[in-house]
Design a protein around this motif. Structure first.
Motif, mmCIF file in Angstrom:
data_model
loop_
_atom_site.group_PDB
_atom_site.id
_atom_site.type_symbol
_atom_site.label_atom_id
_atom_site.label_comp_id
_atom_site.label_asym_id
_atom_site.label_seq_id
_atom_site.Cartn_x
_atom_site.Cartn_y
_atom_site.Cartn_z
ATOM 1 N N ASP A 1 35.224 4.010 12.935
ATOM 2 C CA ASP A 1 35.280 3.063 14.048
ATOM 3 C C ASP A 1 36.281 1.939 13.806
ATOM 4 O O ASP A 1 36.070 0.788 14.180
ATOM 5 C CB ASP A 1 33.888 2.451 14.319
ATOM 6 N N GLY A 2 37.385 2.303 13.151
ATOM 7 C CA GLY A 2 38.435 1.312 12.922
ATOM 8 C C GLY A 2 38.190 0.409 11.737
ATOM 9 O O GLY A 2 38.980 -0.492 11.480
ATOM 10 N N GLU A 3 37.109 0.656 10.994
ATOM 11 C CA GLU A 3 36.799 -0.223 9.862
ATOM 12 C C GLU A 3 37.165 0.394 8.518
ATOM 13 O O GLU A 3 36.962 -0.218 7.485
ATOM 14 C CB GLU A 3 35.291 -0.546 9.877
ATOM 15 N N GLY A 4 37.682 1.618 8.541
ATOM 16 C CA GLY A 4 37.994 2.298 7.292
ATOM 17 C C GLY A 4 39.437 2.111 6.884
ATOM 18 O O GLY A 4 40.080 1.130 7.262
ATOM 19 N N PRO A 5 39.982 3.072 6.115
ATOM 20 C CA PRO A 5 41.335 2.931 5.583
ATOM 21 C C PRO A 5 42.411 2.831 6.645
ATOM 22 O O PRO A 5 43.498 2.350 6.372
ATOM 23 C CB PRO A 5 41.517 4.224 4.749
ATOM 24 N N ALA A 6 42.118 3.312 7.874
ATOM 25 C CA ALA A 6 43.127 3.260 8.919
ATOM 26 C C ALA A 6 43.158 1.918 9.635
ATOM 27 O O ALA A 6 43.976 1.697 10.504
ATOM 28 C CB ALA A 6 42.884 4.374 9.934
ATOM 29 N N ALA A 7 42.227 1.020 9.295
ATOM 30 C CA ALA A 7 42.215 -0.286 9.941
ATOM 31 C C ALA A 7 43.520 -1.024 9.644
ATOM 32 O O ALA A 7 44.100 -0.877 8.578
ATOM 33 C CB ALA A 7 41.027 -1.101 9.448
ATOM 34 N N GLY A 8 43.942 -1.831 10.589
ATOM 35 C CA GLY A 8 45.204 -2.542 10.430
ATOM 36 C C GLY A 8 46.293 -1.890 11.243
ATOM 37 O O GLY A 8 46.069 -0.903 11.940
ATOM 38 N N PRO A 9 47.518 -2.419 11.175
ATOM 39 C CA PRO A 9 48.618 -1.879 11.981
ATOM 40 C C PRO A 9 48.910 -0.418 11.649
ATOM 41 O O PRO A 9 48.814 0.009 10.499
ATOM 42 C CB PRO A 9 49.803 -2.767 11.596
ATOM 43 N N LEU A 10 49.266 0.343 12.683
ATOM 44 C CA LEU A 10 49.661 1.731 12.524
ATOM 45 C C LEU A 10 51.165 1.832 12.784
ATOM 46 O O LEU A 10 51.633 1.571 13.894
ATOM 47 C CB LEU A 10 48.895 2.621 13.503
ATOM 48 N N HIS A 11 51.907 2.193 11.746
ATOM 49 C CA HIS A 11 53.356 2.312 11.845
ATOM 50 C C HIS A 11 53.735 3.784 11.961
ATOM 51 O O HIS A 11 53.115 4.643 11.327
ATOM 52 C CB HIS A 11 54.024 1.701 10.615
ATOM 53 N N LEU A 12 54.757 4.069 12.740
ATOM 54 C CA LEU A 12 55.224 5.439 12.924
ATOM 55 C C LEU A 12 56.622 5.571 12.346
ATOM 56 O O LEU A 12 57.494 4.722 12.602
ATOM 57 C CB LEU A 12 55.235 5.796 14.412
ATOM 58 N N LEU A 13 56.827 6.638 11.557
ATOM 59 C CA LEU A 13 58.130 6.904 10.940
ATOM 60 C C LEU A 13 58.460 8.375 11.139
ATOM 61 O O LEU A 13 57.617 9.249 10.909
ATOM 62 C CB LEU A 13 58.085 6.561 9.452
ATOM 63 N N GLY A 14 59.696 8.648 11.556
ATOM 64 C CA GLY A 14 60.142 10.025 11.689
ATOM 65 C C GLY A 14 61.479 10.230 11.014
ATOM 66 O O GLY A 14 62.388 9.410 11.161
ATOM 67 N N HIS A 15 61.583 11.328 10.264
ATOM 68 C CA HIS A 15 62.836 11.679 9.593
ATOM 69 C C HIS A 15 63.565 12.751 10.404
ATOM 70 O O HIS A 15 62.988 13.783 10.742
ATOM 71 C CB HIS A 15 62.555 12.204 8.189
#
Length: 302
Positions: free
Chosen positions: A111-125
């Motif tokens: 529910d957003g409280e685990g390791p994924a909490a915080g900003p989500l950045h997207l990177l593509g090569h």
């Protein structure tokens, strides 16, 4: 073809299948290093003929800077399954929708409280950058930033278009095994540990995915103006030499995006493999500085 040093996950990383509303995707997931303050999560998308392993050397230095990194095989790439007889699932918009589903699955953890909490950045090569661009053009709201690594504004260079054309002609009459043997006969570069891991990755790719994405790379329109209209921070990062999208094109794209620009010295089309430490430092510096650094600044990697 990118050349990761190994297919084995780095120490501290987990390899598993990320379950999403659009199917399961193979990922390598490295959490924040012990003792580091968590700052956010980055989803890393590989390029044409590449895979999640292309980011192996970035995980630990980014973890030390407080970033969880999740590298993913797209549909039909290496360990993520995809059909052979349905080209429609590999259309760029469908691959972009897969990315949005992956982000949704990461954001939903605990529910957003685990390791994924915080900003989500997207990177593509490379090709992954154009898929990432398509994803944020569908919906930019989940993302805190977009980084394009060696990924240009439109179609690939004429020399690379010719290479894709030759690959397509080969795939029309040859098996993936036969194409691999032909590539090796033409003197494709090999790493000191031999070619077994590269061969295994190549044979696991879905040839239909290569056909569809290769055509897209040769016909990709310039969508920089659309991208620049979004309220997102951008980072254009490349090596100091690149024959897929020459540096002047990447420099111009960065200006049009008012993007942060990094050139990693000593690297070519895959700075994430060629010079992983300065690449990781540049990425973490960019993410750390969001909201602080003026847009448009250019850095040179050492």
């Amino acid at each position: 073809m990118s050349n990761p040093p190994t297919l084995d996950p780095p120490a501290g990383a987990r390899a598993y299948r990320l379950r999403t509303a659009r199917g399961d995707f193979a990922v390598v997931d490295h959490d924040v290093a012990p003792g580091a303050a968590p700052k956010g999560t980055a989803l890393l998308l590989p390029g044409f003929t590449g895979s999640k392993e292309d980011f192996h050397l970035l995980h630990q230095p980014l973890a030390a800077r407080g970033y969880r990194t999740v590298a993913v095989d797209g549909r039909g790439q290496f360990e993520s399954a995809g059909p052979r007889d349905d080209e429609s699932v590999y259309a760029q918009r469908e691959l972009a929708r897969d990315v949005l589903a992956q982000i949704q699955a990461l954001a939903a953890e605990n529910d957003g409280e685990g390791p994924a909490a915080g900003p989500l950045h997207l990177l593509g090569h490379s090709m992954g950058g154009q898929v990432a661009r398509a994803a944020v053009l569908i919906d930019h709201s989940p993302f805190a930033s977009l980084t394009l690594v060696a990924s240009g504004p439109a179609r690939i260079s004429p020399s690379q278009q010719e290479r894709v054309r030759l690959l397509h002609e080969a795939l029309a009459v040859m098996t993936m095994e036969e194409v691999w043997e032909a590539i090796q006969a033409m003197g494709a570069p090999q790493d000191a540990g031999g070619e077994d891991h590269l061969r295994r990755r190549w044979l696991a790719h879905q040839p239909t995915q290569l056909l569809v994405t290769g055509r897209q790379l040769c016909a990709e329109p310039d969508r920089v103006a659309e991208l620049a209209a979004l309220p997102l921070p951008f980072h254009v990062l490349s090596g100091a030499a690149d024959d897929t999208w020459p540096l002047p094109l990447l420099d111009e794209m960065a200006v049009r995006l008012d993007a942060h620009r990094t050139v990693v010295e000593g690297a070519e089309h895959s700075p994430n493999v060629d010079r992983p430490l300065p690449t990781a430092e540049a990425l973490a510096d960019f993410w750390d500085g969001l909201g602080v650094r003026p847009r448009g600044r250019r850095d040179g990697g050492s």
